[in-house]
Write an enzyme that holds these catalytic residues in place. Structure first.
Site, short mmCIF file in Angstrom:
data_model
loop_
_atom_site.label_atom_id
_atom_site.label_comp_id
_atom_site.label_asym_id
_atom_site.label_seq_id
_atom_site.Cartn_x
_atom_site.Cartn_y
_atom_site.Cartn_z
N ASP A 17 0.85 -1.19 0.00
CA ASP A 17 0.00 0.00 0.00
C ASP A 17 0.89 1.25 0.00
O ASP A 17 2.08 1.17 0.31
CB ASP A 17 -0.91 -0.05 1.24
N ASP A 19 -0.31 5.24 0.82
CA ASP A 19 -0.59 6.22 1.86
C ASP A 19 -0.68 5.55 3.23
O ASP A 19 -1.45 4.61 3.42
CB ASP A 19 -1.92 6.93 1.59
#
Length: 243
Positions: A17, A19
Site C-alpha cells: 500500500d 498512503d
C-alpha cells in the site's frame, strides 16, 4: 514483528500500500482539501479529522470532507433524513470539488509528505530476497505514480495500480486478485503490506497473507485490533527478520 514469521521462501511477491504505509501524505491531503474547500467558500477541515477519512479513495475523502464542514460543528448526523440530506448536499458539490481537489493535489503532490523511516530498507530487503513487488493503492493512479517517483520509490515496483485501475477498490479483493495476476503469483504466496482494515479485509478475501504497519491511517481505530497475520513498527523489521 509478531505473529507472522518473515521467511522469504514463503513468498514470491509482495503488494504494498502507499498512503500510511510507505508515505505519510496527510500534509498533502490537508493542503489540497483545504484549498478545495476555500475555492468552494467552505471552512477548512483539521488534519486530525482528515486522517480518519483517508484510505477509501479520493471520492470518499472529498465527500467526507464536504459533509464534515457542512454539518453543524463538524459533526455529521449518523443516520436518518438529516444525514441523507447532508450527503445529498455533498454529492451535489462533488464534481466541482473533485475538479478543484485534483487541480490542487497535482500542483503540490509530494511537497507536504515524507517517506516513513525504514521503508527503503524494507523494500530493499524484499527485492534482495527475490520477491516481485507491486504498489496497490486506492489513491488515483495519476496521483500515485508521480508520488512514487518524487519520493524515489518507483524503481522498486514492477507495477503501480491506483484506485481507478480496477472496477472496485480495496477492501474489495478484486484489486489484489488482479495485481496477483499481473505479477504472475498465487495469492497464498503474495504478501499484502498495508496500514489499515481496508488492506487486511481485501487480503483476507483474496487469500493473501497480510502484514500491517502500526503507524499509518486506520480510520481512527487501533490497528492492532484488525485481523492480520502480523504487525511491524517499521518496514525495516523485514530486513532484520530475514537476516
Amino acid at each position: 514483528m509478531n505473529s507472522i514469521s518473515f521467511d522469504p521462501t514463503r513468498f514470491d511477491a509482495a503488494i504494498v500500500d502507499l498512503d500510511g504505509t510507505m508515505v505519510d501524505t496527510l500534509g498533502d491531503f490537508a493542503v489540497s482539501l483545504n484549498h478545495m474547500l476555500d475555492d468552494l467558500s467552505l471552512p477548512p477541515v483539521a488534519p486530525a479529522a482528515i486522517e480518519k477519512m483517508v484510505g477509501k479513495g479520493s471520492e470518499h475523502l472529498i465527500l467526507s470532507a464536504l459533509a464534515h464542514v457542512m454539518s453543524s460543528g463538524g459533526h455529521a448526523p449518523s443516520g436518518g433524513a438529516a444525514a441523507e440530506a447532508l450527503q445529498a448536499r455533498a454529492q451535489a458539490l462533488f464534481d466541482r470539488a473533485w475538479e478543484r481537489y485534483q487541480h490542487h493535489y497535482l500542483a503540490i503532490n509530494g511537497q507536504h509528505s515524507a517517506v516513513y523511516p525504514g521503508v527503503v530498507e524494507g523494500l530493499k530487503a524484499l527485492r534482495s530476497r527475490g520477491l516481485r513487488l507491486a504498489c496497490l493503492t486506492n489513491k488515483p493512479t495519476s496521483f500515485a505514480k508521480p508520488l512514487l517517483a518524487a519520493k524515489g520509490l518507483d524503481g522498486f515496483f514492477e507495477f503501480a495500480f491506483g484506485g481507478d485501475a480496477f472496477a472496485r477498490k480495496k477492501p474489495d479483493p478484486l484489486p489484489l486478485a488482479k495485481t496477483c495476476e499481473a505479477l504472475g503469483t498465487v495469492p497464498a504466496r503474495t504478501l499484502m503490506i498495508g496500514d489499515s482494515s481496508n488492506d487486511a479485509k481485501a487480503a483476507r478475501a483474496a487469500g493473501c497473507p497480510v502484514l500491517l504497519v502500526t503507524y499509518g491511517y486506520n480510520h481512527g481505530e487501533p490497528v492492532r485490533g484488525v485481523d492480520a497475520d502480523g504487525f511491524v513498527d517499521s518496514l525495516a523489521e523485514l530486513d532484520r527478520a530475514a537476516a
